[in-house]
Design a protein around this motif. Sequence first.
Motif, PDB file in Angstrom:
ATOM      1  N   GLU A  32      32.698  67.312  81.675  1.00 39.41           N
ATOM      2  CA  GLU A  32      31.558  67.143  82.323  1.00 39.41           C
ATOM      3  C   GLU A  32      31.180  67.781  83.784  1.00 39.41           C
ATOM      4  N   GLY A  47      26.898  63.240  82.077  1.00 37.25           N
ATOM      5  CA  GLY A  47      27.217  62.660  80.649  1.00 37.25           C
ATOM      6  C   GLY A  47      26.987  63.737  79.572  1.00 37.25           C
ATOM      7  N   LYS A  48      26.994  65.100  79.972  1.00 38.10           N
ATOM      8  CA  LYS A  48      27.114  66.098  78.990  1.00 38.10           C
ATOM      9  C   LYS A  48      28.196  67.027  79.188  1.00 38.10           C
ATOM     10  N   ASP A  80      25.966  64.863  66.813  1.00 36.13           N
ATOM     11  CA  ASP A  80      25.600  63.820  66.132  1.00 36.13           C
ATOM     12  C   ASP A  80      24.362  63.997  65.476  1.00 36.13           C
ATOM     13  N   GLY A  84      21.477  70.469  70.363  1.00 35.17           N
ATOM     14  CA  GLY A  84      21.825  70.478  71.713  1.00 35.17           C
ATOM     15  C   GLY A  84      20.761  71.338  72.707  1.00 35.17           C
ATOM     16  N   ILE A 120      25.771  69.360  75.142  1.00 33.73           N
ATOM     17  CA  ILE A 120      25.737  68.231  74.345  1.00 33.73           C
ATOM     18  C   ILE A 120      26.110  66.937  74.979  1.00 33.73           C
ATOM     19  N   PRO A 121      26.186  66.110  74.341  1.00 29.33           N
ATOM     20  CA  PRO A 121      26.556  64.563  74.799  1.00 29.33           C
ATOM     21  C   PRO A 121      28.059  64.603  74.995  1.00 29.33           C
ATOM     22  N   ALA A 122      28.533  64.079  76.155  1.00 29.06           N
ATOM     23  CA  ALA A 122      30.205  64.066  76.296  1.00 29.06           C
ATOM     24  C   ALA A 122      30.584  63.274  75.272  1.00 29.06           C
ATOM     25  N   ASN A 123      30.050  62.063  74.686  1.00 24.29           N
ATOM     26  CA  ASN A 123      30.551  61.295  73.817  1.00 24.29           C
ATOM     27  C   ASN A 123      30.200  61.512  72.232  1.00 24.29           C
ATOM     28  N   ALA A 124      29.862  62.765  72.051  1.00 18.56           N
ATOM     29  CA  ALA A 124      29.569  63.151  70.759  1.00 18.56           C
ATOM     30  C   ALA A 124      30.719  62.946  69.841  1.00 18.56           C
TER      31      ALA A 124
END
Length: 176
Positions: A32, A47-48, A80, A84, A120-124
């Motif tokens: 991030e 958050g990405k 996910d 992106g 992309i989202p950090a929690n992918a």
Amino acid sequence: MGTGESATGKVAEDPGEVTYEVLAQKVDMGTEAEAAKVVSEPDKVKGKVLAVAHLKYTHKSGPALTDGSDVHDGTTVFADGQRGTVLIGASEDAAGCEDPYDVDSWKQGESHVFCETYVIPANAKSVEVHWAEEDGEPYIWKFPNGWPASRRHTTEGAPLKTRGAPSVRFGRDVSP
């Protein structure tokens, strides 16, 4: 597509149609903090992370190219199941990546690795690399993304490197 499995597709190039073998080799994940450093508006990437897709393209048949290539235009990165956001200008400096516009000579049998950087989202949980011929259905390579954020660096262990602050194009349509 399975790991290490390549696709074959045709691209209209100047001076004619070229058949390529395409292989998504890997996706390097940033942190991030790295994402915030390389964009002009860091609050838009909270958050990405950066995801750099490395694709190897091999010229299988068709005319030799003398002024760059458009083969990478069919590449996108999904996380996910969601597309992106492309990060313009970041891929050329990533380790192991070439700038497709700097390829002055590309003959049959030769290969080049071009990269595309997406936010992309950090929690992918999973990352997919899509490549398609113009107006064709995409070939899809899936890469698991379950490692902890503290280990989100390239597979070689070095942080992602970029030059300056590339621009981020937000929105769903990322076609040129």
